[in-house]
Design a protein around this motif. Structure first.
Motif, PDB file in Angstrom:
ATOM      1  N   GLN A   1     -35.343  -8.734   1.391  1.00 24.12           N
ATOM      2  CA  GLN A   1     -36.102  -8.679   0.139  1.00 24.12           C
ATOM      3  C   GLN A   1     -37.460  -9.358   0.291  1.00 24.12           C
ATOM      4  O   GLN A   1     -38.482  -8.829  -0.149  1.00 24.12           O
ATOM      5  N   ALA A   2     -37.477 -10.528   0.894  1.00 25.31           N
ATOM      6  CA  ALA A   2     -38.733 -11.264   1.062  1.00 25.31           C
ATOM      7  C   ALA A   2     -39.700 -10.488   1.966  1.00 25.31           C
ATOM      8  O   ALA A   2     -40.902 -10.432   1.691  1.00 25.31           O
ATOM      9  N   LEU A   3     -39.178  -9.894   3.027  1.00 30.38           N
ATOM     10  CA  LEU A   3     -40.030  -9.090   3.907  1.00 30.38           C
ATOM     11  C   LEU A   3     -40.551  -7.851   3.186  1.00 30.38           C
ATOM     12  O   LEU A   3     -41.716  -7.461   3.372  1.00 30.38           O
ATOM     13  N   ALA A   4     -39.722  -7.247   2.364  1.00 29.51           N
ATOM     14  CA  ALA A   4     -40.161  -6.095   1.569  1.00 29.51           C
ATOM     15  C   ALA A   4     -41.243  -6.523   0.579  1.00 29.51           C
ATOM     16  O   ALA A   4     -42.204  -5.777   0.343  1.00 29.51           O
ATOM     17  N   ASP A   5     -41.086  -7.708   0.008  1.00 23.57           N
ATOM     18  CA  ASP A   5     -42.100  -8.229  -0.915  1.00 23.57           C
ATOM     19  C   ASP A   5     -43.443  -8.394  -0.197  1.00 23.57           C
ATOM     20  O   ASP A   5     -44.494  -8.013  -0.728  1.00 23.57           O
ATOM     21  N   LEU A   6     -43.406  -8.973   1.011  1.00 20.77           N
ATOM     22  CA  LEU A   6     -44.646  -9.135   1.780  1.00 20.77           C
ATOM     23  C   LEU A   6     -45.273  -7.780   2.090  1.00 20.77           C
ATOM     24  O   LEU A   6     -46.498  -7.628   1.988  1.00 20.77           O
ATOM     25  N   ALA A   7     -44.455  -6.813   2.448  1.00 24.65           N
ATOM     26  CA  ALA A   7     -44.977  -5.472   2.751  1.00 24.65           C
ATOM     27  C   ALA A   7     -45.621  -4.848   1.516  1.00 24.65           C
ATOM     28  O   ALA A   7     -46.681  -4.210   1.615  1.00 24.65           O
ATOM     29  N   ALA A   8     -45.005  -5.029   0.361  1.00 24.55           N
ATOM     30  CA  ALA A   8     -45.561  -4.482  -0.886  1.00 24.55           C
ATOM     31  C   ALA A   8     -46.874  -5.172  -1.244  1.00 24.55           C
ATOM     32  O   ALA A   8     -47.824  -4.517  -1.692  1.00 24.55           O
ATOM     33  N   ILE A   9     -46.936  -6.474  -1.035  1.00 31.47           N
ATOM     34  CA  ILE A   9     -48.169  -7.215  -1.302  1.00 31.47           C
ATOM     35  C   ILE A   9     -49.275  -6.715  -0.383  1.00 31.47           C
ATOM     36  O   ILE A   9     -50.398  -6.444  -0.817  1.00 31.47           O
ATOM     37  N   ARG A  10     -48.939  -6.577   0.901  1.00 31.07           N
ATOM     38  CA  ARG A  10     -49.927  -6.076   1.872  1.00 31.07           C
ATOM     39  C   ARG A  10     -50.411  -4.679   1.481  1.00 31.07           C
ATOM     40  O   ARG A  10     -51.608  -4.396   1.482  1.00 31.07           O
ATOM     41  N   ALA A  11     -49.490  -3.793   1.132  1.00 33.72           N
ATOM     42  CA  ALA A  11     -49.861  -2.416   0.779  1.00 33.72           C
ATOM     43  C   ALA A  11     -50.760  -2.385  -0.454  1.00 33.72           C
ATOM     44  O   ALA A  11     -51.747  -1.638  -0.492  1.00 33.72           O
TER      45      ALA A  11
ATOM     46  N   ASP B   1     -48.033 -20.777  -3.962  1.00 30.85           N
ATOM     47  CA  ASP B   1     -49.319 -20.483  -3.339  1.00 30.85           C
ATOM     48  C   ASP B   1     -49.965 -19.467  -4.263  1.00 30.85           C
ATOM     49  O   ASP B   1     -49.770 -18.268  -4.120  1.00 30.85           O
ATOM     50  N   ARG B   2     -50.654 -19.963  -5.255  1.00 36.87           N
ATOM     51  CA  ARG B   2     -51.151 -19.143  -6.353  1.00 36.87           C
ATOM     52  C   ARG B   2     -51.838 -17.876  -5.886  1.00 36.87           C
ATOM     53  O   ARG B   2     -52.611 -17.950  -4.944  1.00 36.87           O
ATOM     54  N   PRO B   3     -51.520 -16.785  -6.498  1.00 36.35           N
ATOM     55  CA  PRO B   3     -50.658 -16.574  -7.657  1.00 36.35           C
ATOM     56  C   PRO B   3     -49.211 -16.255  -7.302  1.00 36.35           C
ATOM     57  O   PRO B   3     -48.474 -15.713  -8.109  1.00 36.35           O
ATOM     58  N   TYR B   4     -48.794 -16.599  -6.079  1.00 34.35           N
ATOM     59  CA  TYR B   4     -47.456 -16.235  -5.629  1.00 34.35           C
ATOM     60  C   TYR B   4     -46.501 -17.428  -5.638  1.00 34.35           C
ATOM     61  O   TYR B   4     -46.913 -18.566  -5.425  1.00 34.35           O
TER      62      TYR B   4
ATOM     63  N   HIS C   1     -42.926 -13.721  -5.059  1.00 36.36           N
ATOM     64  CA  HIS C   1     -43.058 -13.186  -6.397  1.00 36.36           C
ATOM     65  C   HIS C   1     -44.444 -13.487  -6.969  1.00 36.36           C
ATOM     66  O   HIS C   1     -44.895 -14.631  -6.921  1.00 36.36           O
ATOM     67  N   HIS C   2     -45.107 -12.461  -7.504  1.00 33.96           N
ATOM     68  CA  HIS C   2     -46.397 -12.666  -8.172  1.00 33.96           C
ATOM     69  C   HIS C   2     -46.133 -13.261  -9.545  1.00 33.96           C
ATOM     70  O   HIS C   2     -45.319 -12.745 -10.310  1.00 33.96           O
ATOM     71  N   SER C   3     -46.816 -14.339  -9.863  1.00 30.07           N
ATOM     72  CA  SER C   3     -46.527 -15.078 -11.092  1.00 30.07           C
ATOM     73  C   SER C   3     -46.841 -14.298 -12.371  1.00 30.07           C
ATOM     74  O   SER C   3     -46.365 -14.661 -13.446  1.00 30.07           O
ATOM     75  N   SER C   4     -47.599 -13.220 -12.292  1.00 31.06           N
ATOM     76  CA  SER C   4     -47.886 -12.445 -13.508  1.00 31.06           C
ATOM     77  C   SER C   4     -46.762 -11.487 -13.853  1.00 31.06           C
ATOM     78  O   SER C   4     -46.761 -10.902 -14.933  1.00 31.06           O
ATOM     79  N   GLN C   5     -45.799 -11.322 -12.961  1.00 32.82           N
ATOM     80  CA  GLN C   5     -44.678 -10.406 -13.208  1.00 32.82           C
ATOM     81  C   GLN C   5     -43.485 -11.183 -13.735  1.00 32.82           C
ATOM     82  O   GLN C   5     -43.368 -12.387 -13.562  1.00 32.82           O
ATOM     83  N   SER C   6     -42.571 -10.476 -14.376  1.00 32.21           N
ATOM     84  CA  SER C   6     -41.331 -11.105 -14.847  1.00 32.21           C
ATOM     85  C   SER C   6     -40.527 -11.568 -13.655  1.00 32.21           C
ATOM     86  O   SER C   6     -40.398 -10.852 -12.655  1.00 32.21           O
ATOM     87  N   PHE C   7     -39.970 -12.757 -13.784  1.00 32.41           N
ATOM     88  CA  PHE C   7     -39.180 -13.320 -12.692  1.00 32.41           C
ATOM     89  C   PHE C   7     -37.820 -12.630 -12.649  1.00 32.41           C
ATOM     90  O   PHE C   7     -37.200 -12.421 -13.689  1.00 32.41           O
ATOM     91  N   PRO C   8     -37.331 -12.268 -11.455  1.00 38.08           N
ATOM     92  CA  PRO C   8     -36.029 -11.590 -11.375  1.00 38.08           C
ATOM     93  C   PRO C   8     -34.896 -12.497 -11.856  1.00 38.08           C
ATOM     94  O   PRO C   8     -34.914 -13.699 -11.611  1.00 38.08           O
ATOM     95  N   GLU C   9     -33.934 -11.918 -12.557  1.00 39.92           N
ATOM     96  CA  GLU C   9     -32.816 -12.703 -13.073  1.00 39.92           C
ATOM     97  C   GLU C   9     -31.862 -13.094 -11.972  1.00 39.92           C
ATOM     98  O   GLU C   9     -31.197 -14.111 -12.056  1.00 39.92           O
ATOM     99  N   GLU C  10     -31.768 -12.267 -10.943  1.00 43.29           N
ATOM    100  CA  GLU C  10     -30.886 -12.560  -9.811  1.00 43.29           C
ATOM    101  C   GLU C  10     -31.672 -12.427  -8.523  1.00 43.29           C
ATOM    102  O   GLU C  10     -32.584 -11.634  -8.401  1.00 43.29           O
ATOM    103  N   LEU C  11     -31.255 -13.230  -7.557  1.00 41.82           N
ATOM    104  CA  LEU C  11     -31.896 -13.163  -6.229  1.00 41.82           C
ATOM    105  C   LEU C  11     -30.859 -12.817  -5.189  1.00 41.82           C
ATOM    106  O   LEU C  11     -29.741 -13.103  -5.286  1.00 41.82           O
TER     107      LEU C  11
END
Length: 97
Positions: free
Chosen positions: A9-19, A66-69, A87-97
């Motif tokens: 999940q964390a690696l997918a998050d980094l890939a999405a941020i990069r994209a 590490d703002r905004p993450y 997680h980008h702080s402007s988005q809703s925080f996931p209820e489960e990890l």
């Protein structure tokens, strides 16, 4: 020696941020992703240096900001840290990890 593992999940998050950032600036996308990865370097010597995540009632789930993450991780035993999500702080925080 303590090890920092990045979950799928964390690696997918980094890939999405990069994209997303690459749409405007591939160079800046690489800088941001490198900065986020480097922000976890301090977890090797100081795994409890991040604050407890306020949305969870679990002292083992912590975060480095590490703002905004928000880089959310879990302490696993005495020798592992698992990065759960970036997680980008402007988005809703996931209820489960």
């Amino acid at each position: 020696m303590r090890v920092v593992f990045w979950t799928k999940q964390a690696l997918a998050d980094l890939a999405a941020i990069r994209a997303f950032i690459s749409q405007d600036s591939p160079h800046y996308a690489s800088v941001i992703v490198s900065r986020l990865i480097a922000a976890t370097d301090r977890l090797v010597p100081f795994p409890e240096s991040g604050r407890a995540v306020p949305e969870f009632d679990d002292p083992l789930v912590r975060e480095v900001v590490d703002r905004p993450y928000r880089i959310v991780y879990r302490l696993v035993g005495i020798d592992e840290v698992h990065v759960l999500t970036v997680h980008h702080s402007s988005q809703s925080f996931p209820e489960e990890l």
